[in-house]
Design a protein around this motif. Structure first.
Motif, short mmCIF file in Angstrom:
data_model
loop_
_atom_site.label_atom_id
_atom_site.label_comp_id
_atom_site.label_asym_id
_atom_site.label_seq_id
_atom_site.Cartn_x
_atom_site.Cartn_y
_atom_site.Cartn_z
N LEU A 63 0.82 -1.21 0.00
CA LEU A 63 0.00 0.00 0.00
C LEU A 63 0.86 1.26 0.00
O LEU A 63 0.53 2.25 -0.67
CB LEU A 63 -0.93 0.00 1.22
CG LEU A 63 -2.04 -1.05 1.23
CD1 LEU A 63 -2.76 -1.04 2.57
CD2 LEU A 63 -3.03 -0.82 0.11
N ILE A 64 1.94 1.23 0.75
CA ILE A 64 2.84 2.39 0.80
C ILE A 64 3.38 2.69 -0.59
O ILE A 64 3.36 3.84 -1.05
CB ILE A 64 4.00 2.11 1.78
CG1 ILE A 64 3.47 1.98 3.22
CG2 ILE A 64 5.06 3.21 1.71
CD1 ILE A 64 4.48 1.44 4.20
N LEU A 65 3.83 1.67 -1.30
CA LEU A 65 4.39 1.87 -2.64
C LEU A 65 3.31 2.27 -3.64
O LEU A 65 3.54 3.12 -4.50
CB LEU A 65 5.10 0.59 -3.09
CG LEU A 65 6.35 0.20 -2.29
CD1 LEU A 65 6.89 -1.15 -2.76
CD2 LEU A 65 7.43 1.27 -2.43
N GLN A 66 2.13 1.64 -3.55
CA GLN A 66 1.03 1.98 -4.47
C GLN A 66 0.63 3.44 -4.33
O GLN A 66 0.45 4.16 -5.32
CB GLN A 66 -0.18 1.09 -4.20
CG GLN A 66 -0.07 -0.33 -4.73
CD GLN A 66 -1.30 -1.15 -4.37
OE1 GLN A 66 -2.36 -0.61 -4.11
NE2 GLN A 66 -1.14 -2.46 -4.33
N ASN A 67 0.47 3.88 -3.10
CA ASN A 67 0.03 5.26 -2.87
C ASN A 67 1.07 6.27 -3.32
O ASN A 67 0.75 7.30 -3.92
CB ASN A 67 -0.30 5.46 -1.39
CG ASN A 67 -1.55 4.70 -0.97
OD1 ASN A 67 -2.41 4.41 -1.78
ND2 ASN A 67 -1.63 4.35 0.30
N ALA A 68 2.35 5.98 -3.04
CA ALA A 68 3.42 6.88 -3.47
C ALA A 68 3.47 6.96 -5.00
O ALA A 68 3.63 8.05 -5.58
CB ALA A 68 4.76 6.41 -2.92
N ALA A 69 3.32 5.81 -5.67
CA ALA A 69 3.35 5.80 -7.13
C ALA A 69 2.19 6.60 -7.71
O ALA A 69 2.34 7.33 -8.69
CB ALA A 69 3.31 4.35 -7.63
N ALA A 70 1.00 6.46 -7.09
CA ALA A 70 -0.17 7.20 -7.58
C ALA A 70 0.00 8.70 -7.37
O ALA A 70 -0.36 9.51 -8.24
CB ALA A 70 -1.43 6.70 -6.88
N ILE A 71 0.53 9.09 -6.23
CA ILE A 71 0.77 10.51 -5.97
C ILE A 71 1.71 11.09 -7.02
O ILE A 71 1.48 12.18 -7.56
CB ILE A 71 1.34 10.71 -4.55
CG1 ILE A 71 0.29 10.33 -3.50
CG2 ILE A 71 1.78 12.16 -4.34
CD1 ILE A 71 0.84 10.24 -2.09
N SER A 79 7.24 16.82 -3.96
CA SER A 79 8.36 16.53 -3.06
C SER A 79 7.90 15.43 -2.11
O SER A 79 7.09 15.67 -1.21
CB SER A 79 8.76 17.79 -2.28
OG SER A 79 9.65 17.47 -1.24
N LEU A 80 8.40 14.22 -2.31
CA LEU A 80 7.88 13.04 -1.59
C LEU A 80 9.04 12.16 -1.13
O LEU A 80 10.02 11.97 -1.86
CB LEU A 80 6.93 12.26 -2.49
CG LEU A 80 6.26 11.00 -1.94
CD1 LEU A 80 4.89 10.81 -2.59
CD2 LEU A 80 7.11 9.74 -2.19
N CYS A 81 8.90 11.59 0.04
CA CYS A 81 9.87 10.61 0.53
C CYS A 81 9.15 9.58 1.39
O CYS A 81 7.96 9.72 1.71
CB CYS A 81 11.00 11.29 1.31
SG CYS A 81 10.45 12.10 2.81
N PHE A 82 9.86 8.51 1.75
CA PHE A 82 9.29 7.42 2.54
C PHE A 82 9.85 7.44 3.96
O PHE A 82 11.01 7.84 4.19
CB PHE A 82 9.63 6.07 1.92
CG PHE A 82 9.02 5.82 0.57
CD1 PHE A 82 7.70 5.40 0.47
CD2 PHE A 82 9.74 6.02 -0.59
CE1 PHE A 82 7.13 5.16 -0.77
CE2 PHE A 82 9.19 5.79 -1.83
CZ PHE A 82 7.88 5.36 -1.93
N ILE A 97 5.17 12.86 3.23
CA ILE A 97 5.81 11.69 3.80
C ILE A 97 4.84 10.52 3.66
O ILE A 97 3.73 10.56 4.21
CB ILE A 97 6.17 11.87 5.29
CG1 ILE A 97 6.85 13.22 5.53
CG2 ILE A 97 7.01 10.71 5.78
CD1 ILE A 97 8.16 13.40 4.84
N VAL A 98 5.23 9.49 2.92
CA VAL A 98 4.44 8.26 2.83
C VAL A 98 5.08 7.26 3.78
O VAL A 98 6.22 6.85 3.57
CB VAL A 98 4.39 7.73 1.39
CG1 VAL A 98 3.48 6.51 1.31
CG2 VAL A 98 3.91 8.81 0.43
#
Length: 544
Positions: A63-71, A79-82, A97-98
């Motif tokens: 879910l973390i990766l899916q949401n970041a990819a969609a954003i 500007s996004l990081c994990f 921040i995801v």
């Protein structure tokens, strides 16, 4: 850039409107496959106009990766990081921040940045009581500055505590926007489902309930028996001729491995995924499954959320549950559209469909303290095992026509009737037992139904009034076509079955049909189980 569907745009617009109310923490309710991560991406883009930091939370790496990819697809310049152990990155410097909840919940208070908005995927995991990692983190961040919490879920309720927005100690205050499975299916945004009830029955009457659901060790002891495993796999194989991608939900890890082992004996390429499967192996298995190199995945409680494989066209529920949320999550894996599938077949071995109903008909009672499902009257088609509403007169899958029960009105009697109150007894009087019933004549008629291929109804008259009918579907696909071929092979040595109803109607009067039959009750409806022929090329008696 991604173009949002209208209901996705409306989800974003209504959420922005709701956030203008002081103290509002809205929910967005979208079924699995509706593009929830895209809505998260579009909402993040809108909220960033305030130039304040946003935290997007989830509990699984997928879910973390899916949401970041969609954003990033919706807003490439973001500007996004994990901040997630499972992703392998811990960074709190970006605007968005995801994060994994279990990772960021461990950050010391003084090291946590301030966030204006918190978006929570799978929001039903947020406790309705003031406990748990989500509630603790929200409380910490609320001490730094005013925060708005936005939840996303396909199942906005908990077994204990009821709906997320009505509970006494709730975080969420209202549902800003909700879209139903029925609407998205009707608009062809979700794949249709075919619901089947299994002939493999397990007695669940002695199971106990703990924390709102069946006790796992008890139902695993029932489902993880070798004979049940073998019978269930054989039943799956009987329905799965045209199905390429199977997802099986098992009662335990050991059960998943046993099911996988039996599938391999039938030359089905299958793998087991459980909580102990190494991440690299898991990623490789899922990639191979999506590419069609693996046909079946057996799992126990690991692919209910965050698993996005649109090619899933068969789901087998090899376990029971009392949780409507878990039921929706499991079946929801088959709702996504895929160019190579017409629908997703659901084979239920845990009596879940009978317990809850088809998911597009599921109703949850509103309650402040708990979530309960409303019982929807269902019946099972005796020909193809489709689970349908009791109000249906014709099975939408195989076109079986349910007999009409005629009730005679009589004068009131002063004494109690000695007739059985169950309608099954009325039918049973005529058709029960191994009695041979003589057929006095046959009749044939084409049957037409809007938006369905035509079929032929064959009537076996036992006298002037009583008859037993069956439907032959040469122009259908899937199970109905398999049954039509099977029927043709019963009645002729000719390998070439007519391809149309018109062609079949021409040859039926010349065919040697059964002059005696034995009928068995199946869900209170008569079904032919033996046929006797005078001049059959197959040898006199044929068992169906």
């Amino acid at each position: 850039m991604i173009k949002l569907r209208d209901y996705q745009q409306e989800s974003v617009a209504r959420t922005i409107t709701a956030l203008q109310q002081e103290g509002c923490n809205p929910l967005i309710v979208l079924p699995t496959g509706a593009g929830k991560s895209v809505v998260i991406g579009a909402l993040v883009k809108e909220l960033l106009r305030s130039r304040e930091k946003i935290l997007v939370l989830a509990h699984r790496k997928e879910l973390i990766l899916q949401n970041a990819a969609a954003i990033r697809r919706v807003y490439p310049e973001v500007s996004l990081c994990f901040y997630s152990n499972s992703v392998g990155e811990k960074d709190l410097s970006a605007d968005v921040i995801v994060a994994g909840i279990s990772s960021i919940a461990r950050v010391a208070d003084e090291n946590l940045p301030s966030f204006r908005y918190i978006l929570i995927d799978e929001a039903h995991l947020v406790s309705n009581a003031d406990t748990g990692q989500y509630r603790t983190l929200i409380a910490k961040l609320a001490q730094k500055q005013a925060v708005s919490v936005i939840g996303f879920s396909a199942t906005p309720f908990r077994l204990k505590g009821g709906f997320l927005h009505t509970a006494k100690d709730r975080v969420f205050t209202e549902i800003a926007h909700e879209v139903s499975i029925t609407e998205l299916m009707n608009r062809q945004f979700l794949a249709p489902l075919a619901n089947k009830s299994s002939i493999v029955r397990v007695d669940l009457s002695d199971l106990t309930t703990f924390a709102g659901d069946f006790v796992q060790r008890e139902y695993d002891a029932l489902f993880n028996k070798n004979d049940i495993v073998v019978k269930a796999v054989q039943d799956i194989l009987s329905y799965s001729k045209d199905r390429k991608s199977w997802l099986l939900f098992c009662s335990s890890v050991d059960h998943a491995k046993n099911v996988c082992r039996v599938l391999w004996k039938h030359n089905i390429k299958a793998v087991t995924i459980d909580g102990e499967t190494p991440q690299d192996d898991r990623d490789a298995y899922l990639a191979a499954f999506k590419e069609g190199k693996i046909q079946a995945i057996c799992n126990c409680d690991v692919l209910t959320v965050g698993f996005d494989a649109p090619n899933v066209d068969l789901i087998a529920l090899l376990r029971p549950t009392k949780s409507p949320g878990l039921y929706l999550q499991m079946i929801g894996r088959g709702l996504r559209l895929h160019p190579e599938k017409e629908n997703c077949l659901v084979l239920d071995y845990g009596q879940n469909i009978e317990r809850f109903g088809p998911i597009d008909k599921l109703r949850i009672k509103t309650s402040i303290t708990k979530a309960e499902t409303e019982t929807i009257p269902l019946k099972v088609c005796p020909d193809c095992r489709e689970v349908i509403s009791v109000s249906e007169k014709v099975c939408p899958s195989c076109e079986f026509i349910f007999p009409v029960i005629v009730r005679e009105r009589t004068a009131h009697s002063a004494t109690a009737s000695n007739l059985n109150v169950l309608r099954a007894s009325l039918i049973k009087a005529k058709f029960d037992g191994e009695q041979v019933l003589k057929v006095v004549r046959h009749s044939f008629a084409p049957h037409y139904k809007p938006n369905k291929p035509p079929s032929v109804r064959v009537d076996y008259y036992l006298n002037m009034m009583d008859k037993v009918s069956e439907w032959i579907c040469p122009e259908h696909t899937g199970f109905a076509k398999v049954q039509a071929i099977k029927w043709w092979q019963f009645h002729t040595s000719n390998d070439e079955m007519p391809e149309t109803v018109q062609e079949l109607m021409k040859v039926l009067p010349e065919m040697d049909l059964a002059d005696k039959i034995v009928v068995q009750l199946d869900n209170d409806f008569p079904k032919i189980v033996k046929r006797f022929y005078k001049n059959s090329p197959l040898g006199g008696v044929v068992c169906q």
